[in-house]
Design an enzyme around this catalytic site. Structure first.
Site, short mmCIF file in Angstrom:
data_model
loop_
_atom_site.label_atom_id
_atom_site.label_comp_id
_atom_site.label_asym_id
_atom_site.label_seq_id
_atom_site.Cartn_x
_atom_site.Cartn_y
_atom_site.Cartn_z
CD GLU D 95 -2.80 -0.98 0.02
OE1 GLU D 95 -3.30 -0.06 -0.28
OE2 GLU D 95 -2.88 -1.56 -1.16
CG ASP D 304 -2.20 -16.69 13.28
OD1 ASP D 304 -2.86 -16.01 12.08
OD2 ASP D 304 -3.27 -18.08 13.76
CG HIS D 395 -3.54 8.88 0.74
ND1 HIS D 395 -4.10 7.35 0.47
CD2 HIS D 395 -3.47 9.27 2.22
CE1 HIS D 395 -3.92 6.58 1.64
NE2 HIS D 395 -3.40 7.44 2.31
#
Lengths: 404, 404, 404, 404
Positions: D95, D304, D395
């Protein structure tokens, strides 16, 4: 079977008499039975100033009444969208210190110029489910609902003059389609009204499905988990149920100090700690004790008291302004209230609504705005007491008969 | 300032008189004021069978009472750990159909041999916060609390004969330590009792901190978000608040058919759909409408009605047994009830508790078990009505005065 | 100030070099720096089969890659609305037993004839807030938004060819209006896309407000708490975020016995106990372990792995049919996935999407349906293992290197 | 049956070969099969720098690996209880903008003198349920557990050298008793460890129940809804799961302005609006985007990854101090992490742990404190970007390949 016969016989001997009757005679029969069974005089609850026949739609098997102590909080100044008035708010309670604290909050708000309130919207859901034999039929049904929405709306219209269908949305869970009917119910809290309307629409839908043959129903029920009636749910809290109302007030620093006996910065600091710890507790909403005025007003005014459950979640907000004053707001997304129907017509409860100027048609939004103002007042008063370390003392003083 | 003076003067003219007085004269003064302001006779709520002086710890600024219609549900057979009896349960409500449905549920349970109930435990939290100037001091404080727990317990003991401190646990949120005092409060719902005890302990802690000089306090409050008082929170629902009570019953298939008018398999199927959709709605707990009996009993028996908010979340469970009968259980993790203190001593409310055999010391667990039985009965009755498609009709019949 | 200068200087000496550069040279500089600082060879993570320049939009300051072990689960038979195929699903994990259990579930579903799936809808929210100086201005703004919705939609249209604005709804919290823009984002997960569109619309709104002068803005931000991005919220779970997908399967009793090694009635009974206890735990949704396949597929296919957080809440459902077979469904209301954009173009991640037949435009719904099928398979397999008491043994066998 | 035979035969032809084998040959067989079926070269994921045999406890049916791009964030200065160091934190992500924002946050925190962190406690639950034939037996069992706790602890001790049983508490839901075993699992995340220990204890309990004859078991399972494994629940969030860690920092006003490019008062004001709207959204916790660093570090270090689900709920807090600086804290109650066991031994993941100084025994608390520091940095950076209206632009700049 002998056992069952015996149980049934025993039950007959224990039944409260006069089932289904609405009269003073029936009431006295029940009272007599209970007096005999219990050996109690039941003088208090046995007296009743209402005519049994008049309570036909409010209670079955009337035995008497229980008197809940009543105080009136005020003046509460509310400059709402649906009210611009100085209001006196009846509160029924048995909890010491509550009315005093409500009055302190109301005083602070009055001196601050009053509360601005806005009952933004109102909605009640009913969400029957339609279960099909497979997902594919459920999918076709969703399509069908979209194609037939006009006729569904038509059926709702025929069933009530007051309910207005805002939206109709299918929620698919496997082969079940929960059809959420979202209504505006006017001045009634509306649970029964929307049941009737939805049922009428569903009867038509079921007939149409039976005719089509294409999507045979495996099961149907008028209500499952998506209506939020009498439940605190993420859906209800975020989407709203009943009236959504928001209110605000700017409290001058000296009012905070004089009336609430706390430094503005200390009060706001406390609120921030409260907010963080409410979040840590997994709280639904962020308020300290709005359930108190909601319950007290609900009992006084004949609201459905069980709705205290879902109505008492809200979002309180405090901000210390640069000028040293405090901005406060409160938002109640699911305040389930009405000014017609249900218990609002019971004589004393109606008196309470009248005292607030909230009895009858066209008053529900005003009523919601007044309640929001009371909630804001109590939040401010209680938080101030806690933030200034007077809370425990105040309770010491006003709730003396507890067995501590 | 002129504006503020004007507002203060206006407020004086609007104030309800006789603040802080507990007498019939004071009550009449208030009534007179409200009659004049409103132009209403207030005959109903103005009459009052209680002596104002006797309500000193239950309400301030008493004006009168509001009579809430009362019915008695029963017989309710409860074979609990703290009760083995046939009980009559007073319910105050203005919602048509509720009492009838409660009675239907009670009949089914009676014919099934009664409800087995167990009030498992009782606890009330109070969670003051101690804010320090940095995390390091917060850490030392947590250590200090562990080292000084005995003395903290000692302070609690001195403050009350009834409260029992079960545990003391610090919860750290940055430099704030929320110290959760978990108590058993005996037969009182206990909110005030544990406030007093915790406050007493905290006063000692604060003195000790002041003496030590090592962990100066930046802020303190007796209550922030972790007590769960009057709030539905993830913590309260999972950890419990008030009485945790569970109940069960096995309903023979013919009782389900005869009394509840539904096929057992249809009822259980409906429950499973309800359960899935409650989950999809983000519901706290999985019940249909236990808030109804909880509210009705709370009003009748002088409980803190605001606690309907957190008390009405529970877990209902149905299972179709291989023999065709139904196993039902209900678990209420946060039923905030008491049989002493608060409103339980108000005369009519006390009558209601007496009628249930639940007045006074040693009765709170019995009381909780009886309420759980009523909740189970209503869940069964309402779910049966919905599952057999009679719900809408029943409401049509019994709630006739709504403006549909 | 001296201290600050010293800190800034120290920081300069500790900074990883080549900030803002996307090249192999830059990568090696960073690696060299880290090797020197740590004394580690970093041979594994230092090797990298990607071209740094090609990852420009996926990561800054690339150092290398971490290889996550990959298995492929299948065949998974999915008869969805957007897929009717036998699929092989790449899963990246380091948790022993997971792939074996996924495969067992897939086998059971295959032998049952496959999973029927339906990606019902897709939506992404962005909810900027507009703060005004009082509630009255907030109210006017809500009105204004309603009046100007067409132009707002117009601005959204100009900003993206892919985003489709589904609805625009103001949520009022005091004097703040949170404007929820609800979009369909096509085959992209869409967080960035809807940020751009919303920002564009908000810029226009802010200009318009500045011109009007009637509702001066006190504050604005593109995002506050109502978008649900990277958070589990009641709103997101009930309203949906990303793709809402539901799936079902009927499992013949002998498949349950042969493949899942459990009696159908025991499996369904276990599910009912799970369901009740999830409710008692305050669980968001009712699943056992769907986070496992969601995480494994997300890592393999270049999804935003942080979205495992909100994506992994769903509603599982099991029912024992009268014919002895089991009906299973699963509903995932907030599966945040995409098949274009973000990490889906990274070469190996793209290979994984291609293997599933899910790479590129027009594939997101297919992708969601395949994931739902895997989730159903794992839920069945794990629940069967637990219900038949083989779970602990299986983990004993397959997760041997734990320090037990 | 013919149909079932045909399906079974079809399945055989579609199965990925070499089930249960851990070798390069087996891996190549699987790859070959998938290449043939898909027509894809699978060159990227087909290459693998690990020895298949070495991954025996981490994955079944290994096919290759997927490379996730890796950056290293830092320097991160952490002055924790278990670490006082300058740390470099490996983050695996696809990302864009995430690593840049993490670095900005780390810079601000470094210039503020670093983050103080405290891993307060660690606990993992396993909550098997014991179902009895009636509530009365369930009650006796609760008593029995209390009487036999020492022996239960004994069985746990025998099953593991690392697990420490903190508490053992029965939770009663009707006739089911869910027995919550609460452990400290040392440096392992511990899910498997506590399964083994609990299973061992339960086996003894079941034998004892069988011998006593007094409380016959109707059903048992090692796990139902109360363990919180891989689920976001009210219980887990409030009681904790994995490591509970809290961290704080005081940010000088000029650091906020210089590094975070925002006015301190604007940042804190934004946080307050965020907090109120998170509450209104029914958010579990109050953070903006901690799932991002948690996911990135989890992937890099062999955690995990499915536990991103429950680990990513926390409570962030900001306060504007009177001196104009900002106090920030973050509390993560359920960070499920380990530094031994599971995927932490996979070579590249181990390199990442080593780079942080967090590989192996005695490092889990240090690891948790480092993660908390990263979360705080990202929260500050993202909130600053949003509060100063740079978020959308950033962004726009860094996530350019999206199909907007």
């Amino acid at each position: 079977m002998d056992y069952e016969v015996a149980v049934a016989r025993e039950l007959d001997g224990l039944r409260i008499p006069a089932k289904g009757e609405y009269s003073e005679v029936a009431r006295q029969q029940r009272l007599g039975f209970l007096r005999e069974k219990s050996g109690l005089a039941l003088e208090g609850v046995g007296s009743c100033s209402y005519t049994p026949e008049a309570l036909k739609n409010n209670i079955e098997s009337l035995v008497g009444t229980v008197e809940v102590p009543l105080a009136v909080v005020g003046p509460v100044r509310v400059k709402g969208v649906h009210v611009d008035d100085t209001v006196y708010v009846p509160c029924a309670t048995t909890e010491g210190a509550l009315v005093a604290s409500l009055n302190r909050g109301a005083t602070a708000l009055f001196r601050a110029g009053g509360v601005t309130a806005w009952a933004v919207s109102q909605r009640v859901l009913r969400a029957p489910y339609f279960e099909f034999f497979d997902l594919s039929a459920a999918q076709r049904f969703c399509q069908w609902v979209g194609d037939n929405e006009a006729e569904v709306r038509n059926r709702v219209l025929r069933a009530s003059d007051h309910a207005e269908l805002l939206s109709l949305e299918p929620v698919v869970i496997g082969r079940c389609v929960h059809l959420t009917f979202e209504y505006r119910s006017g001045d009634a809290s509306g649970q029964n009204m929307v049941t009737a309307c939805t049922w009428s629409a569903c009867n038509w839908i079921r007939e149409a499905l039976a005719l089509s043959g294409d999507m045979p129903l495996a099961d149907f029920a008028i209500e499952a988990g998506l209506s939020g009636d009498k439940r605190v749910t993420g859906q209800t809290f975020t989407r709203g149920r009943g009236t959504r109302v928001t209110a605000e007030c700017v409290l001058p620093a000296d009012v905070v100090r004089d009336v609430l006996k706390v430094e503005p910065s200390a009060l706001v600091h406390y609120f921030h700690q409260l907010s963080a710890s409410e979040s840590a507790a997994g709280s639904v909403g962020c308020c300290l004790n709005i359930a108190n005025p909601i319950a007290a007003v609900f009992v006084a005014t004949g609201q459905d008291i069980a709705c205290v459950h879902e109505s008492s979640a809200g979002v309180f907000y405090l901000e210390l302004q640069q000028d040293g004053n405090i901005y406060a707001s409160i938002t109640l997304p699911c305040l389930v209230v009405g000014t017609v129907g249900g218990g609002t017509g019971v004589p004393q409860q109606r008196e309470c609504l009248q005292l607030m100027g909230c009895a009858g048609s066209g008053k529900a939004m005003r009523f919601a705005e007044c309640i929001a103002a009371c909630c804001m007042g109590l939040e401010l008063s209680t938080m101030s007491a806690v933030a200034s370390d007077q809370f425990a003392q105040a309770h010491e003083r006003m709730g003396r008969n507890r067995p501590a």
